[in-house]
Design an enzyme around this catalytic site. Structure first.
Site, PDB file in Angstrom:
ATOM      1  N   LYS A 206      29.458  38.377  -0.818  1.00 47.09           N
ATOM      2  CA  LYS A 206      29.525  38.709   0.611  1.00 47.09           C
ATOM      3  C   LYS A 206      30.701  39.645   0.833  1.00 47.09           C
ATOM      4  CE  LYS A 206      27.541  38.465   4.527  1.00 47.09           C
ATOM      5  NZ  LYS A 206      26.204  39.037   4.669  1.00 47.09           N
TER       6      LYS A 206
ATOM      7  N   SER B  24      21.106  39.836   5.826  1.00 37.19           N
ATOM      8  CA  SER B  24      21.995  38.900   6.522  1.00 37.19           C
ATOM      9  C   SER B  24      21.313  38.321   7.761  1.00 37.19           C
ATOM     10  CB  SER B  24      23.318  39.584   6.871  1.00 37.19           C
ATOM     11  OG  SER B  24      24.067  39.842   5.703  1.00 37.19           O
TER      12      SER B  24
END
Length: 628
Positions: free
Chosen positions: A192, A393
């Site tokens: 991430k 996402s």
């Protein structure tokens, strides 16, 4: 008395400004009304002109009709589905004698979106109808579209520059350290990397490995698509040895492109228009070489979607997902949820298709949209997800509500991870002699304290919330994709995948376009896919947007068509967009949602269109640094 006179002059100035603004608005509305086109314009035979001026997007952002009055460049965007529909309907219509692709000012789009338009161009060419592409210079995205044309033209002073995906990202850690800003990061997911600009001065090893894998796959797909469209073009040589080939051609890039089979003909716009006139007939323009043209706007208006049959709702989640309401081009959680609820309230929808083209954003807004989609399922409607160029996402969070997920092989998806970034300024204030102190009744009193700093207890609470949010994300995906949470954890970690790999991993069900998703939704609703009516659940077009569209069209018709961009200026425009995005990143750090599901790698592939305000700030800063 001087103070009074000064105040009076200020008031008079404000009054004059308001009167001028109202007059401009009045005459603008009057102008739009007088120039309104009440119905579809009569189509006369000629060449259909697909002028891709600006970015190719799923949903164009609203344009301020007065933005151009300041002298700045107005960001233009073309709706991909309109371009595809225009091309597909032109194939069998005798009024369209040829198709012209004007790519002079095309600035690109996400790989899957560009590839879908390129495929539509290929279908027109396969039908036997002439397709002619023109540009001063070509870059990766514009050439993929042009390669599918029957004739590729280029200005003799132009050239091609193929660079592949990737490039520099901005990292702010050095700056925030110098300013004394404490950036508190809470994250889950090894890959991430959306938080790395605030915590690192360069790309981390896991992020680099993931990016290399993603970009390598996307570039391979681009090369295969170009080779399929123009098998004789020596594209591999140019990619492998660009400097050598350009030097061997004496710097004449245009001549080199013809020799390599990338371009068919060289000529300025006058010569190109003369060629189109041979195929489509002469027009009524001022120039002798002008040809009979059909604008894409007029053509799409003359080819409306069916208004009979069973309705399938199509809602678009495009752009960054933000809390509350938002204008077109940005996915406001409240706005999209209301569009879905209003569509369901009418009671005439048989199924729902959710078109996702988003890098993610706010967790709360993503969940708000997902809940609205679940409301459709609760009413017994089949729900099919159609991923566009990007569904990462928060875009994937929304997608978990679907019964089936369609994507393209070069769709960017995944990035199943979560993070939060919050700044505090205690060190920055200390540098100027300002400190903070007070009474705290609990460890969380006054927290988060942006002036005095965060307590360890707050850090623990926030990180625990992020951990819980990540597990919620994992469980949503596990339930939706019929996997174990452990398996999802292995392929999640915030990593971004191409659509082909995502399908192999089980994150996507099938390859297909929006049309394929609508057909699947119809079959699941037990209705004939050939007789359905698409009900786009969009916001009503505001008068400002109508005014901007009217002005843009009249400006295009009156514009000097010799205005062009060579590949160097196209690249420079993209770099300016990256700088404007840095302004947006700073704004997001200070005012953005605390908990986010957003993809960083996606912005490198095609920088998102920054707001007009961010572009203005960036242009001002550039002008200060480079005053020429």
């Amino acid at each position: 008395m001087k103070l009074v006179r000064g105040a009076w002059k200020l008031l008079v100035g404000i009054k004059d400004f308001m009167v001028l603004a109202l007059l401009l608005m009045f005459f603008g509305i009057l102008f739009a009304a007088l120039n309104a086109r009440p119905g579809a314009k009569t189509i006369t035979p000629g060449a259909l002109v697909v002028d891709l001026d600006g970015r190719l997007v799923e949903q164009p952002a609203d344009v301020d009709p007065f933005a151009g009055l300041s002298g700045g460049e107005v960001m233009r965007e073309a709706r991909a589905r309109d371009v595809i529909r225009a091309l597909d309907t032109a194939r069998g219509d005798a009024r369209v004698k040829a198709v012209v692709l004007d790519l002079d000012r095309f600035t690109g789009g996400y790989p899957a979106t560009v590839a879908e338009v390129a495929s539509a161009v290929g279908r027109v060419r396969a039908s036997g109808k002439p397709v002619l592409a023109y540009a001063t210079g070509y870059i990766d995205s514009s050439y993929l579209i042009a390669a599918n044309a029957s004739e590729v033209w280029m200005n003799p002073l132009g050239g091609t520059l193929f660079m592949g995906p990737g490039g520099s990202q901005l990292y702010y850690k050095g700056l925030v350290d110098k300013l004394g800003i404490n950036v508190h990061v809470y994250r889950v997911g090894q890959f991430k990397s959306a938080v790395e600009p605030y915590t690192e001065t360069q790309q981390s090893a896991p992020a680099r490995a993931a990016s290399e894998a993603l970009y390598g796959t996307l570039f391979s797909q681009w090369r295969e698509a170009v080779a399929k469209a123009r098998p004789k073009a020596k594209i591999t040589d140019l990619i492998a040895r660009p400097a050598e080939l350009v030097r061997a051609a004496g710097g004449d890039m245009a001549k080199m492109n013809v020799q390599l089979g990338l371009v068919d003909k060289l000529g300025d716009r006058t010569a190109f228009e003369a060629r189109v006139a041979e195929l489509a007939g002469s027009g009524t323009g001022k120039r002798a070489s002008s040809y009979a043209a059909i604008t894409m706007t007029d053509w799409v208006a003359a080819k409306p979607l069916p208004t009979t049959g069973d309705k399938i709702g199509v809602v678009t989640v495009a752009g960054e997902i933000v809390d509350g309401k938002a204008r077109s081009g940005t996915a406001g959680g409240e706005t999209i949820a209301k569009l879905i609820r209003d569509g369901l309230a009418k009671g005439d929808l048989k199924a729902l298709v959710v078109r996702v083209d988003s890098p993610g954003g706010s967790v709360m807004a993503s969940e708000q949209i997902r809940q609205a989609v679940l409301a459709a399922k609760a009413k017994g409607l089949p729900v099919v997800i159609s991923m566009g160029g990007l569904a990462a996402s928060g875009g994937y969070w929304v997608s978990t509500a679907g019964d089936a997920i369609f994507a393209e092989p070069n769709t960017i998806t995944g990035s199943i991870g979560i993070f939060a970034v919050l700044p505090s300024f205690e060190r920055a204030l200390a540098k100027i002699g300002v400190t903070a102190d007070g009474v705290r009744m609990t460890p969380l009193s006054g927290q988060p304290d942006v002036f005095g700093g965060f307590t360890p207890e707050l850090d623990t609470v926030l990180q625990s919330s992020i951990d819980a949010g990540y597990m919620r994300f994992i469980n949503l995906v596990a339930k939706s994709r019929k996997m174990t949470p452990a398996r999802v954890g292995e392929i999640a970690q915030g990593r971004v995948w191409d659509g082909g790999t995502a399908r192999q991993l089980g994150l996507v069900d099938r390859f297909g376009t929006l049309d394929d998703a609508v057909a699947e939704a119809a079959r699941r609703a037990k209705i004939d896919p050939a007789s359905v009516q698409r009900a786009y659940l969009d916001r009503p077009v505001s008068w400002q947007a109508k005014l901007a569209e009217t002005w843009a069209r009249d400006t295009d018709e009156a514009a000097d068509t010799d205005m062009a961009r060579d590949p160097f200026s196209q690249i420079a425009a993209q770099r300016r967009a990256v700088f404007a995005q840095a302004i947006a990143d700073a704004r997001r750090l200070v005012r953005g949602p605390s908990m986010q599901v957003r993809c960083l790698e996606c912005a490198v592939l095609t920088p998102p269109a920054p707001s007009q305000a961010d572009r203005t700030i960036a242009e001002t800063l550039i002008a200060k640094v480079l005053p020429w």
